[in-house]
Design a protein around this motif. Structure first.
Motif, PDB file in Angstrom:
ATOM      1  N   VAL A  52       0.766  -1.307  -0.104  1.00  0.00           N
ATOM      2  CA  VAL A  52       0.098  -0.054  -0.092  1.00  0.00           C
ATOM      3  C   VAL A  52       0.841   1.220   0.115  1.00  0.00           C
ATOM      4  N   VAL A  53       0.311   2.303  -0.557  1.00  0.00           N
ATOM      5  CA  VAL A  53       1.010   3.486  -0.772  1.00  0.00           C
ATOM      6  C   VAL A  53       1.815   4.276   0.799  1.00  0.00           C
ATOM      7  N   ALA A  54       1.015   3.722   1.645  1.00  0.00           N
ATOM      8  CA  ALA A  54       1.245   4.434   2.937  1.00  0.00           C
ATOM      9  C   ALA A  54       2.719   4.019   3.574  1.00  0.00           C
ATOM     10  N   TYR A  55       2.897   2.555   3.480  1.00  0.00           N
ATOM     11  CA  TYR A  55       3.869   2.072   4.084  1.00  0.00           C
ATOM     12  C   TYR A  55       5.131   1.334   3.257  1.00  0.00           C
ATOM     13  N   CYS A  56       6.231   0.983   3.847  1.00  0.00           N
ATOM     14  CA  CYS A  56       7.031   0.081   3.029  1.00  0.00           C
ATOM     15  C   CYS A  56       7.234  -1.040   4.177  1.00  0.00           C
ATOM     16  N   HIS A  57       6.695  -2.220   3.826  1.00  0.00           N
ATOM     17  CA  HIS A  57       6.918  -3.615   4.576  1.00  0.00           C
ATOM     18  C   HIS A  57       6.208  -3.124   5.832  1.00  0.00           C
ATOM     19  N   SER A  58       7.055  -3.569   6.885  1.00  0.00           N
ATOM     20  CA  SER A  58       6.864  -3.148   8.396  1.00  0.00           C
ATOM     21  C   SER A  58       7.142  -1.916   8.830  1.00  0.00           C
ATOM     22  N   GLN A  59       7.523  -0.982   7.901  1.00  0.00           N
ATOM     23  CA  GLN A  59       8.094   0.287   8.389  1.00  0.00           C
ATOM     24  C   GLN A  59       6.788   1.380   8.698  1.00  0.00           C
ATOM     25  N   PHE A  60       6.831   2.517   9.299  1.00  0.00           N
ATOM     26  CA  PHE A  60       6.279   3.746   9.371  1.00  0.00           C
ATOM     27  C   PHE A  60       4.875   3.723  10.140  1.00  0.00           C
ATOM     28  N   ARG A  61       4.670   2.455  10.687  1.00  0.00           N
ATOM     29  CA  ARG A  61       3.416   2.603  11.396  1.00  0.00           C
ATOM     30  C   ARG A  61       3.441   3.177  12.752  1.00  0.00           C
ATOM     31  N   GLN A  62       4.422   4.075  13.018  1.00  0.00           N
ATOM     32  CA  GLN A  62       4.613   4.880  14.125  1.00  0.00           C
ATOM     33  C   GLN A  62       4.223   6.477  13.476  1.00  0.00           C
ATOM     34  N   ILE A  63       4.247   6.595  12.379  1.00  0.00           N
ATOM     35  CA  ILE A  63       4.114   7.802  11.720  1.00  0.00           C
ATOM     36  C   ILE A  63       2.758   8.377  11.626  1.00  0.00           C
ATOM     37  N   ASP A  64       2.219   9.335  12.516  1.00  0.00           N
ATOM     38  CA  ASP A  64       0.832   9.546  12.552  1.00  0.00           C
ATOM     39  C   ASP A  64       0.309   9.784  11.385  1.00  0.00           C
ATOM     40  N   GLY A  65       1.053  10.591  10.357  1.00  0.00           N
ATOM     41  CA  GLY A  65       0.397  11.248   9.378  1.00  0.00           C
ATOM     42  C   GLY A  65       0.110  10.026   8.355  1.00  0.00           C
ATOM     43  N   LEU A  66       0.988   8.901   8.259  1.00  0.00           N
ATOM     44  CA  LEU A  66       0.729   7.756   7.436  1.00  0.00           C
ATOM     45  C   LEU A  66      -0.119   6.880   8.162  1.00  0.00           C
ATOM     46  N   ARG A  67      -0.225   6.467   9.567  1.00  0.00           N
ATOM     47  CA  ARG A  67      -1.289   5.814  10.183  1.00  0.00           C
ATOM     48  C   ARG A  67      -2.681   6.311  10.153  1.00  0.00           C
ATOM     49  N   ARG A  68      -2.760   7.604   9.760  1.00  0.00           N
ATOM     50  CA  ARG A  68      -4.091   8.111   9.799  1.00  0.00           C
ATOM     51  C   ARG A  68      -4.538   7.419   8.600  1.00  0.00           C
ATOM     52  N   ARG A  69      -3.906   7.584   7.639  1.00  0.00           N
ATOM     53  CA  ARG A  69      -4.385   6.953   6.182  1.00  0.00           C
ATOM     54  C   ARG A  69      -4.774   5.550   5.972  1.00  0.00           C
TER      55      ARG A  69
END
Ligand SMILES: Nc1nc2c(c(=O)[nH]1)N[C@H]1C(S)=C(S)[C@@H](COP(=O)(O)OP(=O)(O)OC[C@H]3O[C@@H](n4cnc5c(=O)[nH]c(N)nc54)[C@H](O)[C@@H]3O)O[C@H]1N2
Ligand SMILES: Nc1nc2c(c(=O)[nH]1)N[C@H]1C(S)=C(S)[C@@H](COP(=O)(O)OP(=O)(O)OC[C@H]3O[C@@H](n4cnc5c(=O)[nH]c(N)nc54)[C@H](O)[C@@H]3O)O[C@H]1N2
Ligand code: SF4
Ligand SMILES: [Mo]
Length: 687
Positions: free
Chosen positions: A578-595
Motif C-alpha cells: 500500500v502507498v502509506a507503508y513500506c513493509h513493516s515500516q512507518f506504523r509509528q508515523i501519525d501522518g501515515l497511520r491516519r491514512r
C-alpha cells in the motif's frame, strides 16, 4: 530564512526528485521537483519526512542490552560510539569471519541503498560467507531469474517506443511512482496495457485488458498463453531463429526445442487454464491476440509472480512467453540501460572460493541467491540454533526487520536467543531489534548524504547521478550507515580497504570512471548526467531450454503443478503493498497511520457471501500456518475466491502479522523465494 534544497526521496526504489524546505537545519517539508527525471510527483511517505526526522521514538545513542534475551524489557543502557564500536570489533573477532553473518534491509523499500555496496564490501573483506537479504522474495526474479533464459536481468521497457505493455504482478502506482508515470505517458501515446493481477488497482483501472488470475497460478497462465501464441501463429519465428535455441535439437534428442516447448504448452489448453487460473477463455484469447498483433511488446514483472512456491517456473514461463513476442532487446521492447560507469565497491570478486563454498543454502540452491552470498533467515536460524551445517555465532544487521518481513521459521526465537552477538543499526526499536545485544542509531536518509547513480526508468533518468545532501540534523548521536561501515572497518583492521576512513575519497573512487566526482556533484545538487556510461550490452542469446535448470531439476522447460486443493481452506490468500507503508515500516508515523490505521483484508464478494461477512467486520484469515486478524473490506476488484491482505503489521497483543501464518519451509527450490502469495485459506467472522 527558509531555504529550498534540491534532493531526492530515498525511501523507495522510485527515488523521486524533490525539493526540501529547510530552516535553521530543520526540515519543514518536501515537494516534487518536476525538473528532475523522477520528480513529477511524490507520495505521502515523502510528505511525512519531517515527522520521520523528529519522531520521539527514534534511536539517539548506541544502546547495550543489560537483561537476558527474551525478556520483554532488554534493559537498554546508553553507551558511547567508541565503546560500541570496540565491543563490535571484539565480539566479531571472537566469533571469527566464517561464523559471522551480516544482514541488510531491502534497498528497494528503504534508503539502505546508500550503504548497500559498502556493507557488501565490509562483509566480503571481513571474510563472511553469509549476508541475509530479502532478495529471494524481492528482486531476484526480476534481476537474476531471467538470466536463466537470456543471460541477464529483465531490463527496462522502452516505454517511449513500445506498442503493448504487459504488466505482470507489479503495481507501480503504489510501489514506484516514477515508473507508473512512464507507463501512463506510454498509454497516452497510444500503447496498449495488459495487467495480470488478482487485484484491479492503480494502472489496472485504465488497462486495455485485466487478467484477474487466481493468486499463485501465474505459471499455468503463462504456459497457457505460450500455447495460444504458438497455436495462433503469434510467435515471432524469425526472431527466435536469429536469437534463440528454438530450432536447435532438444538436448534429449526428441525434436527441436520449439517443438518440445509447444508440446509442453499444449498441456495447457484454454479450458484447463481457465479452470485453474479463473481467467475466462475469451479473455485468455484476447490477451494472446493482443500480444500476437501489437508489437513491440514490453514486459514488467515484480513481486506478484515471485513470492510463490513455483516462482522459478512461473518466471521462466513468463520470460519464454515474452521471448516469443520477438521484442526482447529491440526498440520498444525491454532493453538494458547502460548506466553510469562506476568502479565496483562491493568486492564480490574478493570472496575466496572456499568462503563462498560455505554460504548457507548454496549446495541446495546453486543457481539462486546463495551463489552471491545472499542467504535466508531460515538457513541462518538453522545454523545458529542447530549448528546445521555449521555454527553461526554473530550477526551484524544494517536495518531490516526479518521477524516481520520474512515468514515464520521454527528456529527463529531459539536462534536469536542463542546468538553470541547481535548488533543492528536502526532508526527505531523493532521486533527484530529487540533481540539485539547492541543497537546503533542510524541517521535517516534525510539526515545524511547519499549517492544515486542511475534513476532507472528510462535512458536519461538512468544516466543521471545525484549526491543527495542532508536536509536535517540527525537525532542525538545517530550516524549514517556508510559512516558506521567505515568505522567498523577501521575497528576490524580493514582501514586500508576503506580509504583510510575517508568517505568522500571512497565516493570519488567509485565515481571516477563516470567522469564525475563529489565536488562536481555538490556544486550541482539536482544531479548531473554521467559523461561516461557503460557500453551497451550486446543482444543476448535466448535459451528456451535451460541447460542449467535441466542439470539441477531435470527439466529444461518450465512446468507448473497445480497445488492440492483443501476443502477446509477453499479460498486463496495473497498480499501486496500500500502507498502509506513500506513493509513493516512507518506504523509509528501519525501522518501515515491516519491514512491506513489498521490491517485490512479485502475479500472478493463471493468469499464474503459464502462466510456471511459484511464490510467492516472483524475477521480471522486461517491458513495451515495460523490465523491473522483483520478488518474486512469487500472488493469487486478482486479475482473470485481471493483474499488480498495487508502484511508488515506486528503487535504483542494481537495476531496481525501475515507472515506469522506463512510456512517458512515452503519455498521455490531454485531461488528460495517463499510462498507468500496463492495460499489456501478460510475466513471466519470474529464476534
Ligand atoms: N507477506 C509479505 N511479506 C513480504 C513482502 C510481501 O509482499 N508480502 N515483501 C517482501 C519484500 S519485497 C521485501 S524487500 C522484504 C523487506 O524486508 P525488510 O528489508 O526487512 O524491510 P522492512 O520490514 O521494511 O524493514 C526495514 C527496516 O530497516 C530500517 N531502516 C530503514 N531505513 C534504514 C536506513 O537507512 N538505515 C538503517 N540502518 N535502517 C533502516 C527500518 O526502520 C525497518 O525496521 O519484505 C518481504 N516481505
Ligand atoms: N508503497 C510501497 N512501495 C514500495 C514498497 C513498499 O513496501 N511500499 N516496497 C518496495 C519493494 S522492496 C519492492 S520489491 C517493490 C515491489 O513492487 P510490486 O511488485 O509492484 O509490489 P506488490 O504490491 O507487493 O505486488 C505487485 C502486485 O502483485 C499482485 N499480486 C498478488 N498476488 C499475485 C499473484 O499471485 N500473481 C500475480 N500476477 N500478481 C499478484 C498484487 O495485487 C500487486 O498488485 O515495491 C517497492 N516500493
Ligand atoms: S514513491 Fe514516495 S517513498 Fe518512493 S521515492 Fe517517491 S516519494 Fe519517496
Ligand atoms: Mo522488495
Amino acid at each position: 530564512m527558509a531555504e529550498i534544497l534540491p534532493t531526492y526521496c530515498a525511501l523507495c526504489i522510485s527515488r523521486c526528485g524533490c525539493l526540501a524546505t529547510v530552516e535553521d537545519g530543520r526540515l519543514l517539508g518536501i515537494a516534487p521537483d518536476p525538473a528532475h527525471p523522477t520528480g513529477r510527483a511524490i507520495c505521502i511517505k515523502a510528505r511525512t519526512a519531517p515527522e520521520q526526522v523528529n519522531h520521539p521514538a527514534r534511536l539517539r545513542t548506541p544502546l547495550r542490552r543489560t537483561r537476558p534475551k527474551g525478556d520483554a524489557d532488554p534493559g537498554w543502557q546508553p553507551i558511547g560510539w567508541d565503546e560500541a564500536l570496540a565491543l563490535c570489533a571484539q565480539r566479531l573477532r571472537a566469533a571469527g569471519p566464517s561464523a559471522t553473518a551480516f544482514a541488510v534491509a531491502t534497498p528497494s523499500g528503504t534508503a539502505i541503498a546508500d550503504a548497500f555496496g559498502w556493507i557488501h564490501r565490509l562483509a566480503h573483506l571481513w571474510g563472511s560467507p553469509n549476508l541475509v537479504f530479502a532478495t529471494e522474495n524481492c528482486n531476484w526474479h526480476r534481476d537474476f531469474g531471467p538470466a536463466l533464459t537470456w543471460g541477464r536481468g529483465l531490463g527496462m521497457p522502452d516505454y517511449a517506443h513500445t506498442a503493448c505493455i504487459l504488466l505482470w504482478g507489479s503495481n507501480p502506482a503504489a510501489t514506484w511512482l516514477a515508473h507508473a508515470e512512464r507507463i501512463r505517458a506510454a498509454q497516452q501515446r497510444g500503447a496498449r496495457l495488459i495487467v495480470v493481477d488478482p487485484r484491479r488497482s492503480g494502472l489496472a483501472n485504465g488497462a486495455d485488458l485485466w487478467l484477474p488470475l487466481r493468486p499463485g497460478s501465474d505459471g499455468a497462465l503463462a504456459l497457457g498463453l505460450i500455447h495460444l501464441l504458438l497455436e495462433t501463429g503469434g510467435a515471432d519465428l524469425d526472431f527466435l531463429r536469429t536469437y534463440s535455441d528454438a530450432f536447435a535439437p532438444a538436448p534429449d534428442g526428441r525434436g527441436s526445442v520449439l517443438e518440445r516447448l509447444a508440446e509442453r504448452a499444449a498441456q495447457w489448453p484454454p479450458a484447463r487454464v481457465a479452470a485453474i487460473t479463473g481467467v475466462d477463455e475469451a479473455t485468455l484469447r484476447e490477451a494472446a491476440a493482443l500480444l500476437g498483433a501489437t508489437r513491440p511488446v514490453s514486459l514488467y514483472t515484480w513481486t506478484g509472480s515471485c513470492q510463490q512456491a513455483q516462482a522459478t517456473d512461473a518466471t521462466r514461463a513468463i520470460n519464454l512467453l515474452y521471448a516469443l513476442t520477438g521484442s526482447l532487446g529491440q526498440p520498444g521492447g525491454n532493453r538494458w540501460l547502460p548506466g553510469p560507469r562506476l568502479n565496483d565497491i562491493a568486492a564480490f570478486d574478493r570472496v575466496a572460493p572456499e568462503t563462498r563454498a560455505r554460504t548457507l543454502g548454496l549446495a541446495e540452491r546453486p543457481l539462486g541467491p546463495p551463489a552471491r552470498g545472499w542467504i535466508t533467515t531460515r538457513d541462518l536460524f538453522r545454523a545458529i540454533a542447530r549448528e546445521e551445517p555449521y555454527p553461526v555465532r554473530a550477526l551484524f544487521a544494517f536495518g531490516g526487520n526479518f521477524m516481520v518481513s520474512k515468514p515464520a521459521t521454527r528456529d527463529a526465537e531459539a536462534a536469536l536467543a542463542r546468538l553470541d552477538f547481535f548488533a543492528q543499526s536502526e532508526l527505531f526499536e523493532t521486533p527484530s531489534a529487540r533481540w539485539a545485544d547492541l543497537l546503533l542509531p542510524a541517521a535517516s536518509c534525510w539526515e545524511r548524504e547519499g549517492l544515486q547513480a542511475g534513476f532507472m526508468v528510462d535512458a536519461a533518468a538512468d544516466a543521471h547521478v545525484q549526491l543527495r545532501p542532508a536536509v536535517a540534523r540527525p537525532p542525538g548521536e545517530a550516524r549514517g550507515d556508510t559512516a558506521i561501515v567505515f568505522a567498523l572497518a577501521r575497528a576490524l583492521g580493514l582501514d586500508a580497504d576503506f580509504f583510510g576512513g575517508d568517505e568522500m575519497a571512497a565516493l570519488d573512487h567509485q565515481l571516477a570512471p563516470s567522469g564525475l566526482d563529489t565536488a562536481a556533484l555538490r556544486a550541482a545538487p539536482r544531479g548531473l548526467p554521467a559523461p561516461h556510461l557503460n557500453a551497451p550490452p550486446p543482444m543476448p542469446r535466448i535459451a528456451l531450454w535451460s541447460e542449467a535448470l535441466a542439470r539441477q531439476t531435470g527439466d529444461g522447460l518450465p512446468c507448473w503443478t497445480p497445488p492440492e486443493t483443501d476443502p477446509a481452506r477453499p479460498f486463496t490468500l495473497t498480499c501486496g503493498k500500500v502507498v502509506a507503508y513500506c513493509h513493516s515500516q512507518f506504523r509509528q508515523i501519525d501522518g501515515l497511520r491516519r491514512r491506513q490505521p489498521e490491517p485490512l483484508a479485502e475479500l472478493a464478494p463471493d468469499v464474503a457471501a459464502a462466510r456471511g461477512i459484511a464490510a467492516g467486520d472483524r475477521v480471522a484469515v486461517h491458513t495451515a500456518g495460523g490465523a491473522v486478524h483483520y478488518r474486512a473490506e469487500i472488493s469487486e476488484r478482486l479475482a473470485a475466491g481471493t483474499v488480498w491482505a495487508h502484511y508488515g503489521w506486528s503487535s504483542e497483543t494481537a495476531p496481525v502479522d501475515y507472515n506469522a501464518a506463512m510456512d517458512g519451509e515452503c519455498f521455490d527450490r531454485v531461488s528460495g523465494s517463499n510462498a507468500l502469495r496463492g495460499i489456501a485459506c478460510d475466513v471466519v467472522r470474529l464476534a
